[in-house]
Design a protein around this motif. Structure first.
Motif, mmCIF file in Angstrom:
data_model
loop_
_atom_site.group_PDB
_atom_site.id
_atom_site.type_symbol
_atom_site.label_atom_id
_atom_site.label_comp_id
_atom_site.label_asym_id
_atom_site.label_seq_id
_atom_site.Cartn_x
_atom_site.Cartn_y
_atom_site.Cartn_z
ATOM 1 N N ASN A 81 -9.371 2.664 -1.049
ATOM 2 C CA ASN A 81 -9.426 4.243 -0.549
ATOM 3 C C ASN A 81 -8.380 4.876 -0.787
ATOM 4 O OD1 ASN A 81 -10.322 3.661 3.525
ATOM 5 N ND2 ASN A 81 -9.053 0.981 1.213
ATOM 6 N N GLU A 82 -8.672 5.588 -2.027
ATOM 7 C CA GLU A 82 -8.335 6.066 -2.667
ATOM 8 C C GLU A 82 -8.504 8.065 -2.713
ATOM 9 O OE1 GLU A 82 -8.813 5.431 -7.271
ATOM 10 O OE2 GLU A 82 -7.878 7.282 -7.595
ATOM 11 N N GLY B 253 -7.864 -14.994 2.074
ATOM 12 C CA GLY B 253 -6.965 -15.538 1.215
ATOM 13 C C GLY B 253 -6.435 -15.143 0.212
ATOM 14 N N LYS B 254 -6.454 -13.743 0.357
ATOM 15 C CA LYS B 254 -5.631 -13.552 -0.592
ATOM 16 C C LYS B 254 -4.894 -12.776 -1.105
ATOM 17 C CE LYS B 254 -10.326 -10.275 -1.410
ATOM 18 N NZ LYS B 254 -10.486 -9.743 -1.303
ATOM 19 N N GLU B 255 -3.753 -12.952 -1.804
ATOM 20 C CA GLU B 255 -1.929 -12.433 -1.929
ATOM 21 C C GLU B 255 -2.070 -10.987 -1.269
ATOM 22 O OE1 GLU B 255 0.646 -14.753 -2.177
ATOM 23 O OE2 GLU B 255 -0.794 -16.012 -2.856
ATOM 24 N N PRO B 256 -0.573 -10.617 -0.970
ATOM 25 C CA PRO B 256 -0.897 -9.193 -0.092
ATOM 26 C C PRO B 256 -0.975 -7.782 -1.184
ATOM 27 C CG PRO B 256 1.076 -11.000 0.745
ATOM 28 C CD PRO B 256 0.119 -11.580 -0.196
ATOM 29 N N ALA C 71 -3.235 -5.731 -0.764
ATOM 30 C CA ALA C 71 -2.925 -4.268 -1.322
ATOM 31 C C ALA C 71 -3.659 -3.408 -2.231
ATOM 32 C CB ALA C 71 -1.838 -4.209 -1.299
ATOM 33 N N THR C 72 -3.696 -3.878 -3.549
ATOM 34 C CA THR C 72 -4.791 -3.482 -5.289
ATOM 35 C C THR C 72 -6.092 -2.639 -4.797
ATOM 36 O OG1 THR C 72 -2.877 -4.446 -5.931
ATOM 37 C CG2 THR C 72 -5.414 -3.696 -7.854
ATOM 38 N N GLU C 73 -6.898 -3.724 -3.610
ATOM 39 C CA GLU C 73 -8.032 -3.811 -3.549
ATOM 40 C C GLU C 73 -8.038 -2.324 -2.592
ATOM 41 O OE1 GLU C 73 -9.627 -7.935 -4.488
ATOM 42 O OE2 GLU C 73 -9.855 -6.992 -2.528
ATOM 43 N N VAL D 234 0.585 -1.112 -0.106
ATOM 44 C CA VAL D 234 0.460 -0.225 0.282
ATOM 45 C C VAL D 234 0.889 1.173 -0.327
ATOM 46 C CG1 VAL D 234 -1.754 1.736 1.528
ATOM 47 C CG2 VAL D 234 -2.207 -0.914 1.315
ATOM 48 N N VAL D 235 1.985 0.926 0.856
ATOM 49 C CA VAL D 235 3.303 1.976 1.100
ATOM 50 C C VAL D 235 3.767 2.400 -0.055
ATOM 51 C CG1 VAL D 235 4.930 3.254 2.276
ATOM 52 C CG2 VAL D 235 3.629 1.848 3.488
#
Ligand code: TMO
Length: 355
Positions: free
Chosen positions: A345-346, A331-334, A338-340, A86-87
């Protein structure tokens, strides 16, 4: 993207200025600000705006931050892995390049001090307060910002253990029924399942400092902690293990942290402090610990704009819990999580970029 546009505009400006200066080497300096003289100096020579002044000014606004990748560590728990991307995603959107570096979560503070890592966005007080503060005291790592999130990292048990061990969450009650936590591995001592060794150095010292009938067994990974909790919960096997908040756990399991003697900094350094006058660590971890962002001293010097963005980043307890749950529950990949998060939270993080 923004930065590409800015760069294009600046490139145009530099081409025009370079043409005026009769010097076409300048365009190669875009994105590389090591040679720019302070603008005040250029201006003080002459009030009039000369071509040289214009070039210096264009350089100042065009190319303050290094174009080198900003190095962000990847650690071994889910919120951090999601948050790192995310960062990184926010910094990329602002035009910077980033690089993710798998890192030991204690050694990383030395790496920042050495100028090999730029920032750690999840400095947990309980696990990393000592390693972080050591470098801050040296001056090579900056205590850069404090997130809204309040953290706790501590021995924890699922709610069904309360019936098996009366008096919980008090630590002396826990110690009185140490034998129900015993395993073949720990003999007649209770087994405390600690996190990977790089998270905390204090559990074995605490067992000693408080004279507990427990033995610390470190899990190899966070996944091992959750697998053991899951397995124990099926038939209500007694278990006490390392956990923390914010985490996904509170959304899935009921349970509580053990209440040890209240933490004070002196507990970790002064043997005379606390109920054991000869040993340190005769207390719990901070119950309302900080979550900070730490940066290498070199980071704001080399990437001032990026550092200002990082300083505005502010994570809350629900944000971190959701980042962990996206991986450990859904169970998502990090990187997918992060993309989601970035998509959802744009407006929040665009504000961190624009200031
Ligand atoms: C640093 N951690 C949240 C795993 O305790």
């Amino acid at each position: 993207m923004n930065r590409m546009k800015v760069t294009a505009v600046v490139l145009m400006a530099l081409v025009l200025i370079a043409a005026a200066c009769g010097n076409d080497d300048n365009s190669s300096e875009v994105g590389n600000n090591t040679t720019t003289a302070p603008q005040t100096e250029a201006m003080s020579e002459d009030d009039a705006m000369t071509d040289d002044d214009a070039m210096a000014e264009a350089d100042d606004t065009a190319a303050v931050d290094s174009s080198d990748p900003i190095r962000i560590p990847l650690h071994n728990w889910s919120s951090q892995l999601v948050g790192a991307e995310v960062v990184g995603g926010i910094l990329e959107d602002a035009g910077f390049s980033v690089e993710y570096v798998p890192s030991d979560s204690q050694v990383v503070y030395q790496s920042m001090c050495d100028g090999d890592i730029e920032l750690v966005h999840e400095v947990w007080e309980g696990a990393f307060g000592v390693a972080f503060q050591e470098q801050v005291d040296k001056g090579c790592v900056l205590d850069f910002s404090t997130h809204n999130a309040v953290t706790r990292e501590e021995w924890w048990y699922p709610a069904y253990v309360e019936d098996q061990c009366p008096g919980l969450p008090d630590w002396e009650a826990l110690n009185a029924c140490a034998s129900i936590f015993a395993t073949a591995e720990t003999g007649d001592k209770g087994r405390f399942l600690g996190g990977p060794v790089d998270w905390l150095k204090g559990d074995a010292e605490r067992v000693e400092g408080l004279g507990m009938d427990f033995e610390v067994v470190n899990a190899g990974s966070a996944a091992t902690l959750w697998a053991e909790l899951d397995a124990a919960s099926v038939d209500e096997t007694p278990i006490v293990l390392f956990n923390w908040t914010p985490n996904f756990i509170e959304a899935v399991y009921e349970g509580d942290f053990i209440e040890f003697p209240l933490f004070e900094d002196a507990c970790r350094t002064d043997p005379e402090w606390g109920i054991n006058a000869e040993l340190t660590h005769d207390c719990g971890n901070p119950a309302d610990g900080y979550l900070k962002t730490g940066v290498g001293e070199h980071f704001p010097e080399t990437w001032p704009t990026a550092a200002a963005i990082v300083k505005r980043m502010d994570f809350t307890n629900p944000m971190l819990a959701a980042m962990a749950a996206a991986v450990d529950v859904d169970g998502k990949e990090p990187s997918e999580a992060a993309t989601e998060w970035l998509a959802a939270n744009e407006s929040l993080w665009k504000g961190w970029i624009s200031g």
